[in-house]
Motif scaffolding. Structure first.
Motif, PDB file in Angstrom:
ATOM      1  N   ILE A  22       1.259  -1.495  -0.243  1.00 49.01           N
ATOM      2  CA  ILE A  22       0.562  -0.064   0.508  1.00 49.01           C
ATOM      3  C   ILE A  22       1.260   1.389  -0.114  1.00 49.01           C
ATOM      4  CG2 ILE A  22      -1.471   1.459   1.825  1.00 49.01           C
ATOM      5  CD1 ILE A  22      -3.028  -1.602   2.142  1.00 49.01           C
ATOM      6  N   VAL A  23       2.314   1.096   0.959  1.00 50.48           N
ATOM      7  CA  VAL A  23       2.987   2.201   0.878  1.00 50.48           C
ATOM      8  C   VAL A  23       3.758   2.730  -0.327  1.00 50.48           C
ATOM      9  CG1 VAL A  23       4.087   3.832   2.611  1.00 50.48           C
ATOM     10  CG2 VAL A  23       1.825   3.062   3.118  1.00 50.48           C
ATOM     11  N   ILE A  24       4.513   1.931  -0.477  1.00 46.77           N
ATOM     12  CA  ILE A  24       6.208   1.408  -0.887  1.00 46.77           C
ATOM     13  C   ILE A  24       5.498   1.345  -2.604  1.00 46.77           C
ATOM     14  CG2 ILE A  24       8.280   0.141  -1.072  1.00 46.77           C
ATOM     15  CD1 ILE A  24       7.810   0.081   1.421  1.00 46.77           C
ATOM     16  N   VAL A  25       5.334   0.119  -2.777  1.00 44.12           N
ATOM     17  CA  VAL A  25       5.135   0.157  -4.430  1.00 44.12           C
ATOM     18  C   VAL A  25       3.885   1.447  -4.853  1.00 44.12           C
ATOM     19  CG1 VAL A  25       3.733  -0.528  -5.757  1.00 44.12           C
ATOM     20  CG2 VAL A  25       4.557  -2.365  -4.212  1.00 44.12           C
ATOM     21  N   PRO A  26       3.030   2.097  -4.156  1.00 39.63           N
ATOM     22  CA  PRO A  26       2.824   3.001  -5.261  1.00 39.63           C
ATOM     23  C   PRO A  26       4.150   4.780  -5.021  1.00 39.63           C
ATOM     24  CG  PRO A  26       1.556   2.764  -3.813  1.00 39.63           C
ATOM     25  CD  PRO A  26       2.467   1.830  -2.933  1.00 39.63           C
ATOM     26  N   MET A  27       4.817   5.089  -3.712  1.00 44.45           N
ATOM     27  CA  MET A  27       5.618   5.392  -3.119  1.00 44.45           C
ATOM     28  C   MET A  27       6.697   5.453  -4.435  1.00 44.45           C
ATOM     29  SD  MET A  27       8.096   5.804  -0.497  1.00 44.45           S
ATOM     30  CE  MET A  27       8.043   4.944  -1.510  1.00 44.45           C
ATOM     31  N   LEU A  28       7.161   4.084  -5.184  1.00 46.85           N
ATOM     32  CA  LEU A  28       8.231   3.778  -5.872  1.00 46.85           C
ATOM     33  C   LEU A  28       7.817   4.372  -7.043  1.00 46.85           C
ATOM     34  CD1 LEU A  28       9.750   0.871  -4.747  1.00 46.85           C
ATOM     35  CD2 LEU A  28      10.114   2.746  -4.968  1.00 46.85           C
ATOM     36  N   ALA A  29       6.705   4.318  -7.982  1.00 49.66           N
ATOM     37  CA  ALA A  29       6.213   4.850  -8.660  1.00 49.66           C
ATOM     38  C   ALA A  29       5.180   6.413  -8.945  1.00 49.66           C
ATOM     39  CB  ALA A  29       4.051   4.339  -8.714  1.00 49.66           C
ATOM     40  N   ALA A  30       4.987   6.547  -7.840  1.00 47.61           N
ATOM     41  CA  ALA A  30       5.254   8.586  -7.905  1.00 47.61           C
ATOM     42  C   ALA A  30       6.756   8.795  -7.558  1.00 47.61           C
ATOM     43  CB  ALA A  30       4.653   8.337  -6.259  1.00 47.61           C
ATOM     44  N   GLY A  31       7.225   8.271  -6.899  1.00 46.84           N
ATOM     45  CA  GLY A  31       9.074   8.627  -7.183  1.00 46.84           C
ATOM     46  C   GLY A  31       9.587   8.322  -7.812  1.00 46.84           C
ATOM     47  N   TRP A  32       8.942   7.687  -9.090  1.00 42.67           N
ATOM     48  CA  TRP A  32       9.591   7.450 -10.731  1.00 42.67           C
ATOM     49  C   TRP A  32       9.069   8.528 -11.370  1.00 42.67           C
ATOM     50  CZ3 TRP A  32      14.117   5.615 -13.023  1.00 42.67           C
ATOM     51  CH2 TRP A  32      13.473   5.336 -14.450  1.00 42.67           C
ATOM     52  N   LEU A  33       8.239   8.508 -10.998  1.00 48.39           N
ATOM     53  CA  LEU A  33       7.369   9.903 -12.025  1.00 48.39           C
ATOM     54  C   LEU A  33       8.098  11.750 -11.113  1.00 48.39           C
ATOM     55  CD1 LEU A  33       3.866   9.174 -11.850  1.00 48.39           C
ATOM     56  CD2 LEU A  33       5.004   9.373 -13.897  1.00 48.39           C
ATOM     57  N   ALA A  34       7.841  11.278  -9.611  1.00 49.22           N
ATOM     58  CA  ALA A  34       8.686  13.204  -9.464  1.00 49.22           C
ATOM     59  C   ALA A  34      10.367  12.891  -9.674  1.00 49.22           C
ATOM     60  CB  ALA A  34       8.929  12.694  -8.107  1.00 49.22           C
ATOM     61  N   SER A  35      11.271  12.005  -9.882  1.00 49.45           N
ATOM     62  CA  SER A  35      12.210  12.309 -10.977  1.00 49.45           C
ATOM     63  C   SER A  35      12.464  12.490 -11.498  1.00 49.45           C
ATOM     64  CB  SER A  35      13.563  11.149 -10.101  1.00 49.45           C
ATOM     65  OG  SER A  35      12.624  10.606 -10.750  1.00 49.45           O
ATOM     66  N   GLU A  36      11.430  12.436 -12.875  1.00 51.37           N
ATOM     67  CA  GLU A  36      11.620  12.780 -14.321  1.00 51.37           C
ATOM     68  C   GLU A  36      11.096  13.738 -14.186  1.00 51.37           C
ATOM     69  OE1 GLU A  36      11.682  10.586 -17.836  1.00 51.37           O
ATOM     70  OE2 GLU A  36      12.666   8.936 -16.146  1.00 51.37           O
ATOM     71  N   TRP A  37      10.206  15.205 -13.389  1.00 55.18           N
ATOM     72  CA  TRP A  37       9.071  15.958 -13.244  1.00 55.18           C
ATOM     73  C   TRP A  37      10.606  16.775 -12.749  1.00 55.18           C
ATOM     74  CZ3 TRP A  37       8.219  19.605  -9.485  1.00 55.18           C
ATOM     75  CH2 TRP A  37       8.025  20.864  -9.904  1.00 55.18           C
ATOM     76  N   VAL A 278      19.719   9.037  -9.974  1.00 56.93           N
ATOM     77  CA  VAL A 278      20.023   8.868  -8.650  1.00 56.93           C
ATOM     78  C   VAL A 278      18.524   9.775  -7.612  1.00 56.93           C
ATOM     79  CG1 VAL A 278      21.696  10.427  -7.467  1.00 56.93           C
ATOM     80  CG2 VAL A 278      22.474   9.054  -9.215  1.00 56.93           C
ATOM     81  N   LEU A 279      18.138  10.639  -8.824  1.00 59.19           N
ATOM     82  CA  LEU A 279      17.003  11.560  -8.113  1.00 59.19           C
ATOM     83  C   LEU A 279      15.911  10.112  -7.682  1.00 59.19           C
ATOM     84  CD1 LEU A 279      15.676  14.520 -10.069  1.00 59.19           C
ATOM     85  CD2 LEU A 279      16.423  14.162  -7.588  1.00 59.19           C
ATOM     86  N   PHE A 280      15.758   9.235  -8.382  1.00 60.34           N
ATOM     87  CA  PHE A 280      15.080   8.551  -8.005  1.00 60.34           C
ATOM     88  C   PHE A 280      15.654   7.206  -6.862  1.00 60.34           C
ATOM     89  CE2 PHE A 280      13.876   3.753  -8.992  1.00 60.34           C
ATOM     90  CZ  PHE A 280      12.227   3.368  -8.753  1.00 60.34           C
ATOM     91  N   LEU A 281      16.160   6.426  -7.008  1.00 59.88           N
ATOM     92  CA  LEU A 281      16.699   6.377  -5.443  1.00 59.88           C
ATOM     93  C   LEU A 281      16.733   7.108  -4.135  1.00 59.88           C
ATOM     94  CD1 LEU A 281      19.923   4.589  -6.586  1.00 59.88           C
ATOM     95  CD2 LEU A 281      18.133   3.085  -6.311  1.00 59.88           C
ATOM     96  N   LEU A 282      17.033   8.499  -4.260  1.00 58.93           N
ATOM     97  CA  LEU A 282      16.988   9.099  -3.596  1.00 58.93           C
ATOM     98  C   LEU A 282      15.198   9.089  -2.406  1.00 58.93           C
ATOM     99  CD1 LEU A 282      19.879  12.269  -3.398  1.00 58.93           C
ATOM    100  CD2 LEU A 282      19.245  10.330  -2.415  1.00 58.93           C
ATOM    101  N   ILE A 283      15.083   9.855  -3.485  1.00 59.23           N
ATOM    102  CA  ILE A 283      13.223   9.535  -2.913  1.00 59.23           C
ATOM    103  C   ILE A 283      12.802   8.167  -3.052  1.00 59.23           C
ATOM    104  CG2 ILE A 283      10.929   9.792  -4.037  1.00 59.23           C
ATOM    105  CD1 ILE A 283      11.908  12.653  -6.154  1.00 59.23           C
ATOM    106  N   SER A 284      13.046   7.222  -3.358  1.00 62.53           N
ATOM    107  CA  SER A 284      12.484   5.679  -2.746  1.00 62.53           C
ATOM    108  C   SER A 284      13.108   5.503  -2.016  1.00 62.53           C
ATOM    109  CB  SER A 284      13.445   4.887  -3.896  1.00 62.53           C
ATOM    110  OG  SER A 284      13.000   5.221  -5.244  1.00 62.53           O
ATOM    111  N   LEU A 285      14.881   6.064  -1.319  1.00 60.39           N
ATOM    112  CA  LEU A 285      15.216   5.501   0.035  1.00 60.39           C
ATOM    113  C   LEU A 285      14.825   6.382   0.985  1.00 60.39           C
ATOM    114  CD1 LEU A 285      17.897   4.198   1.126  1.00 60.39           C
ATOM    115  CD2 LEU A 285      18.428   6.666   1.558  1.00 60.39           C
ATOM    116  N   VAL A 286      14.353   7.466   1.109  1.00 57.80           N
ATOM    117  CA  VAL A 286      13.226   8.741   2.146  1.00 57.80           C
ATOM    118  C   VAL A 286      11.968   7.762   1.693  1.00 57.80           C
ATOM    119  CG1 VAL A 286      12.752  10.539   2.319  1.00 57.80           C
ATOM    120  CG2 VAL A 286      14.724  10.961   1.343  1.00 57.80           C
TER     121      VAL A 286
END
Ligand code: ADP
Length: 582
Positions: A22-37, A278-286
């Motif tokens: 519920i948290v981590i998988v959607p967050m990874l997707a959001a992290g990917w989009l955020a890093s792209e943006w 790197v952004l994606f990894l950072l956001i995912s880590l957080v």
């Protein structure tokens, strides 16, 4: 190989799974989009900045030319200067104020040419590689100084005489490392200047000892710069070290004389902000850390109290009535813990009370048993006592003596039997369990009981299909012995019949013996298994008690039932251990 498992409870693992889904998988997707943006918008901003800065650099270059042009025109209008120039052009030809302004503006190059492009004075010993076209007022020209090629931004001013140019004044700046350093300070970007030589471009300023060829541009990029004369932006400029813009420096004839590069080194904070991975990894880590902390918080708030409750219930089910659960919160879980503790306390009290009652019952039973035993023994002892007293007086009467001795022997035998039975009842032998055919101890006991008797007809109906039970065959044989003894006594030497049967009833084996004896009166049925209950003159009343104890010790049950015909019927039931293979 042992399987490694997370050191978590099953519930905790489930919560972790739920948090993951519920948290981590959607967050990874959001992290990917955020890093792209973030990466793309930051990249766009960088590009715009570099473009603007490069334009400013070009304007700077243009300013040199404009300044030179302006100074040239001022000088051309100065009659005294022109007259001096005609006499002998030298450094002092230029009026002092103009020279000062030129120095301030960075215009160090001052040359005088004849109308046919012959150099008659130069403030700096250089050669122009290519000269200007007539009518051209500004140019970026390649010059050679001390055998080194470089660029000069110049303004060209004709000094006219009778309508035709008499001299050409060339004022300008050599574009050296100072220039690029100034640009770098002004724009915040790394600036490199490349001059053209044949088909190649060289940078002479970055490294004064060596001209570095511009090789990192692709043929496409070069075509873009040279043919279309448009700036070219690259994310991996200068061998991937920079992101930056190449701007062609075009002279007035339309030839590309050089290339100016303005770039930002791919290093530091902005490089992180444009690196999607790197952004994606950072956001995912957080995100993972936040998810993990959420799970931990959940497990502390909810799962901990539930685990305490579970441990408490497990302890209760293991008969530990001292179990209690810490009350950690004033919510529903806290209420549950309170209710549990109250329940455990009530169970503890009930258990204590039961244990007390059990102790009391045991003492009562022991008292009753002792009383019964004393009663049973007192009669024969009394007979023995009286008989032995009479024996002394009947010394002369052999008939009476023999009678009294017989009575003494009979009564002492009765006491001995009683003690034997009583011992058998009280001595607890631990059964030696084994898988046995339940009919085997029954038949052995029967054979022993019938030895030397021929007045009894035996019929058997053994339908237990070879089912086996877990029991001690010796103890069961003893139990059967007591039942058969009772049956034979009930048939009392008359012709009689014993019917044996065995069958499987559900998951139990049922074994019965039915005799054709006197039968049992309904009113004494409930008392049959009581110790010392007997209806017989010589009975001890322990036979059935012992049989019952032995059957129960072997995991079975003994019951007296109403027989189908006249007589008595006793049945043993045992759980089936193994059925015969079909
Ligand atoms: P005892 O045989 O010493 O009397 P038991 O405990 O073996 O002691 O039996 C108790 C009583 O149960 C017997 O006195 C008798 O009245 C009754 N009983 C037991 N088995 C039978 C039987 N097969 N037929 C009739 N009565 C029986």
């Amino acid at each position: 190989m042992t399987k490694w498992r997370l050191p978590l409870g099953r519930l905790q693992r489930k919560v972790l799974l739920v948090v993951t889904v519920i948290v981590i998988v959607p967050m990874l997707a959001a992290g990917w989009l955020a890093s792209e943006w973030v990466a793309s918008s930051f990249e766009q901003r960088l590009e715009r900045w570099i473009m603007d800065a490069a334009r400013a650099s070009q304007n700077w270059l243009q300013a040199y030319q404009n300044d030179a042009d302006m100074l040239g025109r001022v000088l051309a209008d100065d009659k005294a200067f022109v007259a001096r120039l005609q006499r002998r052009p030298d450094e002092d030809s230029m009026p002092t104020p103009v020279r000062r302004i030129a120095q301030e503006l960075g215009v160090h190059l001052f040359q005088v040419y004849t109308p046919d492009y012959k150099l008659i004075y130069s403030s700096i010993p250089i050669e122009m590689e290519a000269l200007w076209e007539s009518g051209q007022t500004e140019a970026v020209l390649k010059v050679v100084r001390k055998n080194k090629s470089m660029l000069a931004a110049v303004g060209i001013t004709p000094v006219p005489h009778d309508g035709a140019p008499r001299f050409y004044l060339v004022l300008g700046s050599l574009l050296g490392q100072d220039f690029t350093n100034e640009l770098a300070q002004f724009t915040g970007l790394k600036t490199r200047l490349y001059y053209r030589e044949g088909h190649n471009y060289y940078d002479v300023f970055s490294n004064p000892d060596q001209a570095v060829a511009l090789r990192s541009l692709t043929a496409d990029a070069l075509r873009h710069l040279e043919k279309d004369q448009k700036p070219y932006y690259s994310l991996m400029a200068e061998n991937g070290q920079f992101r930056g813009l190449y701007t062609p420096i075009v002279d007035t004839t339309g030839r590309v004389e050089g290339i100016m590069f303005s770039g930002l080194e791919r290093r530091g904070f902005h490089d992180v902000l444009t690196n999607r991975i790197v952004l994606f990894l950072l956001i995912s880590l957080v995100g993972v850390v936040i998810g993990g902390l959420t799970g931990l918080l959940l497990s502390r708030l909810v799962l901990r109290p539930i685990e305490y409750l579970r441990d408490g219930v497990m302890q209760l089910s293991g008969q530990n009535f001292n179990a209690s659960v810490p009350i950690q919160s004033a919510d529903e879980l806290g209420d549950l813990a309170k209710a549990f503790n109250a329940m455990a306390a009530r169970l503890r009290a009930a258990h204590d009370e039961q244990a007390q009652r059990f102790r009391k019952d045991k003492l009562t039973a022991m008292g009753e048993l002792s009383a019964a035993l004393a009663h049973e023994i007192r009669n024969p002892i009394g007979v023995i006592n009286t008989s032995s007293a009479l024996l002394e007086k009947s010394a002369g009467d052999p008939g009476k003596t023999a009678e009294l001795v017989r009575m003494i022997r009979e009564e002492s035998l009765r006491v001995s039997d009683l003690v034997q039975d009583f011992l058998q009842l009280s001595r607890h032998r631990q059964p030696a369990f084994a898988a046995i055919d339940p009919v085997q101890p029954m038949e052995r006991a029967l054979n022993t009981a019938l030895a030397g008797k021929n007045n009894i007809a035996v019929s058997k109906q053994l339908d237990h299909d070879g089912a086996e039970i877990m029991a001690d065959a010796g103890l069961l044989q003893q139990a059967w012995g007591n039942l058969f003894t009772n049956s034979l006594q009930a048939m009392a030497g008359r012709k009689g019949e014993l019917r044996l049967s065995a069958r499987v009833d559900g998951d139990h084996v049922q074994l019965s013996v039915e005799d054709s004896g006197s039968g049992i009166a309904a009113e004494i049925m409930p008392r049959l298994f009581e110790p010392f209950f007997t209806t017989k003159e010589e009975g001890t009343g322990l036979g059935l008690t012992i049989a019952n104890t032995l059957v129960e010790a072997n995991g079975g049950r003994l019951e007296a039932q109403l027989p189908e015909k006249k007589g008595a019927r006793f049945t043993m039931r045992f759980p089936v251990y193994k059925r015969a293979q079909a």
